[in-house]
Design a protein around this motif. Structure first.
Motif, PDB file in Angstrom:
ATOM      1  N   PRO A   1       0.818  -1.211   0.000  1.00 29.76           N
ATOM      2  CA  PRO A   1       0.000   0.000   0.000  1.00 29.76           C
ATOM      3  C   PRO A   1       0.854   1.263   0.000  1.00 29.76           C
ATOM      4  CG  PRO A   1       0.088  -0.918   2.198  1.00 29.76           C
ATOM      5  CD  PRO A   1       0.805  -1.898   1.309  1.00 29.76           C
ATOM      6  N   ILE A   2       0.269   2.357  -0.458  1.00 37.61           N
ATOM      7  CA  ILE A   2       0.983   3.631  -0.436  1.00 37.61           C
ATOM      8  C   ILE A   2       0.414   4.516   0.676  1.00 37.61           C
ATOM      9  CG2 ILE A   2      -0.529   4.712  -2.176  1.00 37.61           C
ATOM     10  CD1 ILE A   2       2.070   6.167  -3.158  1.00 37.61           C
ATOM     11  N   TYR A   3       1.300   5.267   1.316  1.00 35.89           N
ATOM     12  CA  TYR A   3       0.903   6.151   2.404  1.00 35.89           C
ATOM     13  C   TYR A   3       1.472   7.549   2.170  1.00 35.89           C
ATOM     14  CZ  TYR A   3      -0.189   1.765   4.766  1.00 35.89           C
ATOM     15  OH  TYR A   3      -0.707   0.526   5.088  1.00 35.89           O
ATOM     16  N   TYR A   4       0.766   8.526   2.772  1.00 35.18           N
ATOM     17  CA  TYR A   4       1.175   9.925   2.684  1.00 35.18           C
ATOM     18  C   TYR A   4       1.231  10.526   4.090  1.00 35.18           C
ATOM     19  CZ  TYR A   4      -0.131   9.246  -2.203  1.00 35.18           C
ATOM     20  OH  TYR A   4      -0.226   8.775  -3.492  1.00 35.18           O
ATOM     21  N   PRO A   5       2.019  11.586   4.280  1.00 36.37           N
ATOM     22  CA  PRO A   5       2.071  12.224   5.604  1.00 36.37           C
ATOM     23  C   PRO A   5       0.756  12.961   5.910  1.00 36.37           C
ATOM     24  CG  PRO A   5       3.963  12.826   4.242  1.00 36.37           C
ATOM     25  CD  PRO A   5       2.966  12.192   3.346  1.00 36.37           C
ATOM     26  N   TYR A   6       0.359  12.916   7.152  1.00 40.37           N
ATOM     27  CA  TYR A   6      -0.858  13.595   7.596  1.00 40.37           C
ATOM     28  C   TYR A   6      -0.545  14.331   8.885  1.00 40.37           C
ATOM     29  CZ  TYR A   6      -5.861  14.161   8.710  1.00 40.37           C
ATOM     30  OH  TYR A   6      -7.112  14.667   8.993  1.00 40.37           O
TER      31      TYR A   6
ATOM     32  N   SER B   1       0.724  16.474  15.493  1.00 40.86           N
ATOM     33  CA  SER B   1       1.294  15.145  15.248  1.00 40.86           C
ATOM     34  C   SER B   1       1.438  14.863  13.761  1.00 40.86           C
ATOM     35  CB  SER B   1       0.425  14.061  15.895  1.00 40.86           C
ATOM     36  OG  SER B   1      -0.868  14.041  15.306  1.00 40.86           O
ATOM     37  N   LEU B   2       2.363  13.962  13.460  1.00 46.20           N
ATOM     38  CA  LEU B   2       2.597  13.491  12.098  1.00 46.20           C
ATOM     39  C   LEU B   2       2.259  12.008  12.037  1.00 46.20           C
ATOM     40  CD1 LEU B   2       3.716  13.779   9.200  1.00 46.20           C
ATOM     41  CD2 LEU B   2       5.986  13.275  10.143  1.00 46.20           C
ATOM     42  N   SER B   3       1.240  11.679  11.250  1.00 48.15           N
ATOM     43  CA  SER B   3       0.824  10.283  11.084  1.00 48.15           C
ATOM     44  C   SER B   3       0.965   9.864   9.634  1.00 48.15           C
ATOM     45  CB  SER B   3      -0.634  10.112  11.536  1.00 48.15           C
ATOM     46  OG  SER B   3      -0.785  10.409  12.898  1.00 48.15           O
ATOM     47  N   LEU B   4       0.721   8.608   9.389  1.00 44.50           N
ATOM     48  CA  LEU B   4       0.688   8.068   8.037  1.00 44.50           C
ATOM     49  C   LEU B   4      -0.765   7.905   7.616  1.00 44.50           C
ATOM     50  CD1 LEU B   4       3.452   5.454   8.715  1.00 44.50           C
ATOM     51  CD2 LEU B   4       3.645   7.236   6.992  1.00 44.50           C
ATOM     52  N   LEU B   5      -1.073   8.300   6.394  1.00 43.51           N
ATOM     53  CA  LEU B   5      -2.438   8.249   5.882  1.00 43.51           C
ATOM     54  C   LEU B   5      -2.503   7.315   4.685  1.00 43.51           C
ATOM     55  CD1 LEU B   5      -5.369   9.428   5.901  1.00 43.51           C
ATOM     56  CD2 LEU B   5      -4.520  11.155   4.293  1.00 43.51           C
ATOM     57  N   GLY B   6      -3.372   6.311   4.765  1.00 44.29           N
ATOM     58  CA  GLY B   6      -3.545   5.384   3.661  1.00 44.29           C
ATOM     59  C   GLY B   6      -4.994   5.316   3.238  1.00 44.29           C
ATOM     60  N   GLU B   7      -5.254   4.557   2.175  1.00 40.82           N
ATOM     61  CA  GLU B   7      -6.645   4.359   1.748  1.00 40.82           C
ATOM     62  C   GLU B   7      -7.457   3.768   2.888  1.00 40.82           C
ATOM     63  OE1 GLU B   7      -9.130   2.419  -1.991  1.00 40.82           O
ATOM     64  OE2 GLU B   7      -7.029   1.859  -1.678  1.00 40.82           O
ATOM     65  N   ARG B   8      -6.853   2.823   3.593  1.00 36.34           N
ATOM     66  CA  ARG B   8      -7.361   2.328   4.872  1.00 36.34           C
ATOM     67  C   ARG B   8      -6.162   2.269   5.811  1.00 36.34           C
ATOM     68  NH1 ARG B   8      -9.972  -3.231   3.394  1.00 36.34           N
ATOM     69  NH2 ARG B   8      -8.424  -3.070   1.723  1.00 36.34           N
ATOM     70  N   ASN B   9      -6.290   2.881   6.953  1.00 33.38           N
ATOM     71  CA  ASN B   9      -5.142   2.898   7.858  1.00 33.38           C
ATOM     72  C   ASN B   9      -4.803   1.504   8.366  1.00 33.38           C
ATOM     73  OD1 ASN B   9      -4.756   5.592   7.501  1.00 33.38           O
ATOM     74  ND2 ASN B   9      -5.721   6.214   9.407  1.00 33.38           N
ATOM     75  N   PHE B  10      -5.841   0.656   8.516  1.00 32.63           N
ATOM     76  CA  PHE B  10      -5.596  -0.746   8.825  1.00 32.63           C
ATOM     77  C   PHE B  10      -6.446  -1.620   7.914  1.00 32.63           C
ATOM     78  CE2 PHE B  10      -3.112   0.494  12.368  1.00 32.63           C
ATOM     79  CZ  PHE B  10      -2.288  -0.592  12.613  1.00 32.63           C
TER      80      PHE B  10
END
Length: 252
Positions: A164-169, A181-190
């Motif tokens: 999967p690909i993730y982007y900064p959030y 905070s800095l998290s990872l954002l995906g189409e589905r986080n899990f």
């Protein structure tokens, strides 16, 4: 530490384990003929790291005794044994590995029910002053009906390969908190998967830090006041939007 909403089971299950399962009973002792699930995670960045595997074993031998809040009647449910398994990096390659016994053995005959794997930011300062690492992303993989009772799991046959690909959030909170905070954002986080005949799981996530999405919370709860989500192209999500539109981020 719990990594996200989909992993609340590990945060809550500890409180449900009762005296009928002693500390010794929860000791795993996989038999020599047990099958194993081999885990391989490719870390996509120097700023991220795989978190320890969060594994849940269940037992129909050592059950939990619970009481109904409605009528006070006692009843039994399967015993629960949540553990964490560390991963080891292979020769400084960025590839982290571990293995999980499907048959945990022991006095309670523990069986693998489900586990979580994934990555999280461990360093956030490179994308902004004062940023702290936020929530993680990854996969929940189930091996029995007990784990998939909510119906959200997609069945996968054979070995599992995910990329999967993730982007900064970046989330700036102003109400009752000043944390950004800095998290990872995906189409589905899990991602939720039901394993069928799975002996290996490969998780090779991609991270694109050129597209940063920002959430700016409200400073005060009042009519007409909404949090703001700003996409990488500078556009702002409609008022009342709670979750960023992943497809919009991914398409640009």
């Amino acid at each position: 530490m719990c990594k996200g909403l989909n992993k609340l089971f590990l945060c809550t299950l500890m409180s449900f384990i009762v005296s009928c399962v002693s500390a010794d009973d929860r000791t795993l002792s996989p038999p020599l003929n047990t099958a194993w699930v081999n885990i391989e995670i490719k870390n996509p960045s120097a700023y991220t790291k795989p978190f320890p595997l969060e594994v849940l074993y269940v037992s129909t031998t050592c059950k939990r005794e619970l009481m109904s809040m409605r009528d006070g009647q006692h009843y039994e449910k399967v015993g629960l044994n949540p553990i964490k398994i560390p991963l080891q990096e292979k020769n400084s390659s960025g590839v982290w590995i571990a293995k999980i016994a499907k048959d945990g053995g022991g006095k309670c005959s523990w069986k693998l029910s489900e586990f979580n794997l994934g990555i999280e930011y461990i360093d956030a300062a490179h994308l902004g002053k004062g940023l702290v690492p936020g929530t993680a992303v990854g996969v929940t993989i189930a091996f029995d009906d007990n784990a998939t009772r909510n119906g959200l799991f997609k069945t996968v046959h054979g070995d599992i390969n995910l990329s999967p690909i993730y982007y900064p959030y970046i989330r700036e909170r102003k109400l009752n908190s000043t944390e950004t905070s800095l998290s990872l954002l995906g189409e589905r986080n899990f991602i939720s998967l039901k394993a069928d005949g799975t002996n290996k799981v490969s998780f090779i996530p991609r991270l694109d830090e050129s597209k940063v999405t920002r959430y700016i919370g409200v400073a005060k709860k009042e009519p007409g006041s909404y949090a703001k989500i700003i996409y990488p192209d500078g556009s702002v999500a409609p008022e009342g939007t709670i979750i960023p539109d992943f497809n919009k981020i991914n398409a640009n």
